[in-house]
Enzyme design. Structure first.
Site, PDB file in Angstrom:
ATOM      1  CD  GLU A 127       7.689  41.643   4.933  1.00  0.00           C
ATOM      2  OE1 GLU A 127       8.365  41.433   5.950  1.00  0.00           O
ATOM      3  OE2 GLU A 127       7.863  41.011   3.880  1.00  0.00           O
TER       4      GLU A 127
ATOM      5  CE1 TYR B 218      13.035  42.788   6.771  1.00  0.00           C
ATOM      6  CE2 TYR B 218      10.880  42.661   7.824  1.00  0.00           C
ATOM      7  CZ  TYR B 218      11.777  42.214   6.872  1.00  0.00           C
ATOM      8  OH  TYR B 218      11.416  41.231   5.996  1.00  0.00           O
TER       9      TYR B 218
ATOM     10  CG  ASP C 152      14.974  38.580   6.848  1.00  0.00           C
ATOM     11  OD1 ASP C 152      16.095  38.493   6.276  1.00  0.00           O
ATOM     12  OD2 ASP C 152      14.094  37.720   6.727  1.00  0.00           O
TER      13      ASP C 152
ATOM     14  CB  CYS D  55      21.951  30.127   3.855  1.00  0.00           C
ATOM     15  SG  CYS D  55      23.446  30.539   4.766  1.00  0.00           S
TER      16      CYS D  55
ATOM     17  CB  CYS E 242      26.969  24.090   2.127  1.00  0.00           C
ATOM     18  SG  CYS E 242      26.923  25.080   3.641  1.00  0.00           S
TER      19      CYS E 242
ATOM     20  CB  CYS F 200      24.394  26.763  -1.240  1.00  0.00           C
ATOM     21  SG  CYS F 200      24.478  28.567  -1.220  1.00  0.00           S
TER      22      CYS F 200
ATOM     23  CB  CYS G 189      30.013  30.361   0.673  1.00  0.00           C
ATOM     24  SG  CYS G 189      29.626  30.578   2.410  1.00  0.00           S
TER      25      CYS G 189
HETATM   26  S1  SF4 Z   1      27.469  27.765   1.034  1.00  0.00           S
HETATM   27 FE1  SF4 Z   1      27.464  29.563   2.348  1.00  0.00          FE
HETATM   28  S2  SF4 Z   1      25.728  30.780   1.694  1.00  0.00           S
HETATM   29 FE2  SF4 Z   1      25.460  28.714   0.867  1.00  0.00          FE
HETATM   30  S3  SF4 Z   1      24.234  27.584   2.392  1.00  0.00           S
HETATM   31 FE3  SF4 Z   1      26.360  27.193   2.874  1.00  0.00          FE
HETATM   32  S4  SF4 Z   1      26.874  28.767   4.367  1.00  0.00           S
HETATM   33 FE4  SF4 Z   1      25.017  29.450   3.349  1.00  0.00          FE
END
Ligand code: SF4
Length: 300
Positions: free
Chosen positions: A39, A122, A140, A195, A202, A205, A211
């Site tokens: 860390e 943190y 973070d 992300c 996305c 994702c 989202c």
């Molecule tokens: S959908 Fe939303 S959470 Fe997923 S990568 Fe794109 S911006 Fe990030």
């Protein structure tokens, strides 16, 4: 409507089960000290550079006691090019305090962790989650970005962390220790791999359907004008890095004239050398006679 904590968590935890990187500080045989070292190294250095340095470091100094007893010059040499070498000094101080106050065993409570040199809120939260499997709000830059986009619908979090963000992260963290610790790692990994700040993927994702930022058409960053991108070339950080590299690689003390050759601006160089001496990263050896020059080396 932003996704509820339960809606967001499940797909991200499932994604993490499949896509988590096989990092050595996540291995089952890691110890809490190894997690703390990782860390500190990861605070300002990317994973790709930290991983080999961490492996070498932990095979040389596997326990706090080993690092506590090491010559400081060796510690700074081993830190090599991870940058911000004051972290190496703090880590050695931390090892010494762990030995003196805790018998060489990394403590698990937040107040005891926060009392260690170089450990802020943190790092304490991360060590509690990743080393001890405890619930803590690990916030973070990656987690901040994932929550800012998915839950708040904005491109990026504000330049400085707010109390509202901590409350939001707390609300999204699962209640039980084990799942909360996995969530901390999973949300961080999603921010690091999918992300990302500049080019979020996305299309791959696991929460694209939930989202808030994606649903809003990925609006621009409202804080863009206030964000400063810090350059490196010509900065004091670059000069300090050059001096440290010279002394790390030297086999003995380096004459002042050779130190002066690393940077053309003598005023800036002097300022940087003074700051390195003040920080305890460099030692100055006075000349033996009036017509000789001082020499510089890493501290012993
Ligand atoms: S959908 Fe939303 S959470 Fe997923 S990568 Fe794109 S911006 Fe990030």
């Amino acid at each position: 409507m932003p996704p509820s904590p339960a809606e967001l968590r499940e797909p991200i935890l499932d994604w993490f089960d499949v896509h988590a990187r096989d990092l050595p500080w996540r291995a089952p045989d890691r110890n809490p000290w190894g997690v703390l070292v990782s860390e500190v190294m990861l605070q300002q250095t990317p994973v790709a550079r930290v991983e080999p340095a961490w492996r070498a470091w932990m095979s040389r100094w596997p326990l706090p006691r080993d690092l506590a007893d090491a010559p400081t010059g060796d510690v700074l040499r081993a830190w090599d090019r991870l940058g911000y070498p004051r972290r190496a000094l703090r880590l050695q101080e931390c090892a010494r305090v762990v030995v003196e106050r805790h018998g060489g065993v990394v403590p698990s409570s937040e107040p005891e962790l926060m009392a260690l040199p170089g450990v802020g809120s943190y790092t304490a939260a991360a060590v509690r989650a990743f080393a001890f499997g405890r619930r803590s709000v690990v916030l973070d830059t990656n987690v901040r970005r994932v929550l800012a986009r998915s839950a708040e619908g904005v491109a990026l979090p504000g330049p400085t962390q707010s109390a509202a963000e901590v409350r939001l992260a707390d609300a999204y963290a699962p209640a039980d220790d084990a799942t909360a610790a996995r969530w901390a790692a999973a949300s961080m990994e999603l921010g690091a791999l999918v992300c990302t700040a500049r080019a979020p993927r996305c299309d791959t994702c696991p929460v694209v359907d939930l989202c808030a930022w994606y649903a809003a058409g990925r609006p621009a960053d409202e804080h863009a004008a206030r964000r400063r991108t810090q350059g490196f070339v010509g900065t004091d950080r670059q000069v300090r890095g050059r001096v440290m590299a010279l002394l790390r690689e030297a086999i003995g003390p380096v004459p002042a004239q050779a130190v002066a050759a690393v940077w053309p601006d003598a005023i800036q160089l002097t300022r940087c050398l003074e700051s390195l001496l003040t920080d305890g990263l460099v030692a100055k050896i006075p000349p033996l006679s009036d017509d000789a020059e001082p020499t510089y080396c890493l501290p012993h």
